[in-house]
Design a protein around this motif. Structure first.
Motif, short mmCIF file in Angstrom:
data_model
loop_
_atom_site.label_atom_id
_atom_site.label_comp_id
_atom_site.label_asym_id
_atom_site.label_seq_id
_atom_site.Cartn_x
_atom_site.Cartn_y
_atom_site.Cartn_z
N LEU A 60 1.95 5.59 4.23
CA LEU A 60 2.94 6.87 3.62
C LEU A 60 3.77 6.96 3.25
CD1 LEU A 60 4.20 5.63 7.60
CD2 LEU A 60 3.11 8.05 6.77
N LEU A 61 4.16 6.16 1.75
CA LEU A 61 4.40 6.56 0.88
C LEU A 61 3.76 7.24 0.07
CD1 LEU A 61 5.16 2.43 -0.46
CD2 LEU A 61 6.53 3.68 0.71
N GLY A 62 2.81 7.66 -0.27
CA GLY A 62 2.44 8.02 -1.15
C GLY A 62 2.23 9.88 -0.36
N LEU A 63 2.43 9.63 0.78
CA LEU A 63 2.77 11.26 1.35
C LEU A 63 4.15 11.90 1.51
CD1 LEU A 63 0.40 10.92 4.92
CD2 LEU A 63 0.29 12.18 3.08
N SER A 64 5.29 10.70 1.35
CA SER A 64 6.69 10.94 1.27
C SER A 64 7.17 11.28 -0.24
CB SER A 64 7.98 9.15 0.87
OG SER A 64 8.40 10.14 1.15
N LEU A 65 5.96 11.05 -0.71
CA LEU A 65 5.51 11.41 -2.18
C LEU A 65 5.67 12.22 -2.70
CD1 LEU A 65 5.25 7.79 -4.92
CD2 LEU A 65 7.98 9.55 -4.33
N ALA A 66 4.30 13.24 -1.80
CA ALA A 66 4.03 14.02 -2.24
C ALA A 66 4.85 15.47 -1.51
CB ALA A 66 2.66 14.45 -1.30
N GLN A 67 5.67 15.23 -0.12
CA GLN A 67 6.18 16.13 0.51
C GLN A 67 7.87 16.09 -0.76
OE1 GLN A 67 6.54 17.76 3.04
NE2 GLN A 67 7.94 18.91 2.07
N ARG A 87 -2.50 -5.66 -6.38
CA ARG A 87 -3.84 -5.38 -6.30
C ARG A 87 -4.53 -4.11 -7.02
NH1 ARG A 87 -6.30 -9.76 -2.02
NH2 ARG A 87 -5.82 -10.99 -3.02
N GLY A 88 -3.74 -3.17 -6.81
CA GLY A 88 -3.89 -1.46 -6.61
C GLY A 88 -3.85 -1.20 -5.04
N THR A 89 -4.05 -1.90 -3.97
CA THR A 89 -4.14 -1.65 -2.99
C THR A 89 -3.01 -0.60 -2.71
OG1 THR A 89 -4.56 -4.09 -2.37
CG2 THR A 89 -4.21 -2.20 -0.73
N CYS A 90 -1.89 -0.84 -2.83
CA CYS A 90 -0.35 0.32 -3.02
C CYS A 90 -1.11 1.86 -3.16
CB CYS A 90 0.66 0.19 -2.80
SG CYS A 90 1.46 1.33 -2.06
N MET A 91 -1.29 1.65 -4.03
CA MET A 91 -1.83 3.03 -5.40
C MET A 91 -3.20 3.80 -4.36
SD MET A 91 -1.22 5.58 -6.99
CE MET A 91 0.41 4.49 -8.31
N ALA A 97 -4.14 8.70 0.39
CA ALA A 97 -3.51 9.79 1.77
C ALA A 97 -2.94 11.36 0.87
CB ALA A 97 -2.15 9.12 2.00
N VAL A 98 -3.57 11.59 -0.66
CA VAL A 98 -2.51 13.12 -0.22
C VAL A 98 -4.10 13.67 -1.28
CG1 VAL A 98 -0.85 11.58 -1.57
CG2 VAL A 98 -2.16 11.58 -2.83
N ARG A 99 -5.17 12.87 -1.23
CA ARG A 99 -6.29 13.88 -1.50
C ARG A 99 -5.81 15.56 -1.12
NH1 ARG A 99 -11.09 9.68 0.46
NH2 ARG A 99 -11.08 10.06 2.73
N PHE A 145 6.59 10.21 -10.32
CA PHE A 145 6.65 10.28 -8.71
C PHE A 145 6.24 8.66 -8.45
CE2 PHE A 145 6.61 14.27 -9.27
CZ PHE A 145 7.43 15.20 -7.74
N LEU A 146 6.95 7.73 -8.89
CA LEU A 146 7.02 6.20 -8.57
C LEU A 146 7.39 5.55 -7.86
CD1 LEU A 146 7.60 4.17 -11.92
CD2 LEU A 146 9.21 3.29 -9.76
N ILE A 147 6.34 4.59 -7.38
CA ILE A 147 6.58 3.50 -6.27
C ILE A 147 7.16 2.08 -7.19
CG2 ILE A 147 5.24 2.43 -4.62
CD1 ILE A 147 3.53 5.10 -4.08
N ALA A 148 7.76 1.26 -6.34
CA ALA A 148 7.74 0.14 -7.25
C ALA A 148 8.61 -0.87 -5.94
CB ALA A 148 8.91 0.30 -7.94
N ASN A 149 7.29 -1.51 -5.13
CA ASN A 149 7.30 -2.43 -3.79
C ASN A 149 7.34 -3.81 -4.15
OD1 ASN A 149 6.89 -3.03 -0.97
ND2 ASN A 149 4.84 -3.75 -1.29
#
Length: 351
Positions: A60-67, A87-91, A97-99, A145-149
């Motif tokens: 869902l984070l990926g789709l929010s940034l893609a939109q 661990r790289g799980t989120c990315m 999701a965005v592919r 387009f950046l994520i910081a969780n």
């Protein structure tokens, strides 16, 4: 030699440490630091983050940034970055999701200073074209387009206790073979002048200069080149009280008991981040549960549930609840978005 013994020698030689200095050594010391010596994530570690709970979070984070990218005209050259990617799980979940988003082909950059964690991330993201950077300022000059969780909560903080006439900084000193908290001299703190209005003698206020600096760098890139950032962490609009905590094997421990062997975090002051991100704009701070529900997590959960039974289905339902329910992570964690003044906030957030 242990880190505790090294810090005791340092205090004996140079005097008490600020809490920020202590946290920096406990978390990042090259030989003994918490993040330098272990993989702290998951059941076998000391804490579990949202991406490790369910794939739905990263998707869902990926789709929010893609939109947000589409809303800004779908620029061709962009950076997709994550601060403190674990661990790289989120990315991994973001990229899945965005592919299918036509034209969304970002330069993927993970910002992580730990070589140990970079090795874990390489395994998780095998098959993806990813590179690493040490700092936000190392990112390319292009839309970001950046994520910081759960990144900002681990940055070193300073603590100040108010008294009748000023502020006394909480410091880390020694009592024999033990590390102990103490307070420095009473002094004026110009950066806390505005907090005299909403505090009383005895109150503790926390500051995080590094968080403000990094938020400013992110905001500057987004304001100049475009993009958006999703910052997710526990905390609130304004810091008040002692929020420093230490976790070891999912249990709370004393922050000074065994430096380098426990995770140290503090609640994030979202007001300070918002003030630092100018000239970029910031969204309203939104509870994580509301943010995820706006992005359609329940519909996604129902779709995934169709192929599950038994214990797997039970775990999936529990994960959805844990991410969104107000009594679990839904209210404790907050989300703030950064975006250019020519754009709207990322989906899921209000201006």
């Amino acid at each position: 030699m242990t880190l505790k013994r090294e810090l005791l020698h340092r205090i004996a030689s140079d005097g008490p440490l600020s809490l920020a200095e202590y946290m920096r050594e406990a978390l990042l010391h090259p030989q003994f630091g918490y993040y330098s010596t272990r993989d702290p994530f998951g059941v076998a570690g000391d804490f579990t983050t949202a991406p490790e709970i369910s794939q739905m979070f990263g998707e869902l984070l990926g789709l929010s940034l893609a939109q947000a990218w589409m809303d800004q005209g779908a620029p061709p050259q962009i950076t997709l970055a994550e601060l403190g990617p674990g661990r790289g799980t989120c990315m991994r979940d973001v990229l899945r999701a965005v592919r299918g988003v036509p034209g969304f082909q970002p330069d993927v950059v993970l910002i992580d200073a730990s070589e140990k964690m970079r090795d874990v991330q390489r395994g998780t993201l095998a098959g993806h074209d990813v590179r690493w950077a040490d700092r936000v300022e190392d990112l390319p000059d292009q839309p970001l387009f950046l994520i910081a969780n759960e990144f900002f909560d681990a940055l070193p903080i300073r603590q100040f206790r108010r008294d009748a006439t000023g502020w006394r900084e909480i410091r880390v000193g020694a009592d024999g073979d033990d590390l102990v908290f103490g307070a420095g001299p009473d002094q004026a703190e110009p950066m806390l002048a505005h907090r005299l209005e909403d505090t009383a003698p005895g109150d503790i206020v926390e500051t995080c200069p590094e968080a403000a600096r990094i938020a400013g760098q992110i905001g500057a890139k987004i304001a100049q080149f475009g993009g958006a950032a999703l910052l997710i962490d526990y905390g609130d609009w304004r810091s008040l009280g002692d929020t420093l905590q230490a976790l070891h094997q999912h249990q709370p421990v004393h922050p000074l008991a065994d430096p380098g062997h426990a995770d140290l975090t503090a609640h994030v002051d979202f007001e300070a981040i918002a003030n630092a991100c100018a000239p970029a704009r910031y969204s309203r701070v939104t509870p994580q549960g509301i943010f995820l529900e706006r992005l359609g997590i329940t519909a996604r959960a129902q779709a995934l549930a169709r192929n599950l039974t038994g214990a797997a289905l039970d775990a999936h339902i529990a994960a959805h609840r844990r991410l969104t329910h107000p009594d679990e992570m839904g209210n404790l964690f907050k989300v703030i978005g950064l975006y250019p003044d020519t754009a709207h906030p990322p989906p899921g957030l209000d201006p």
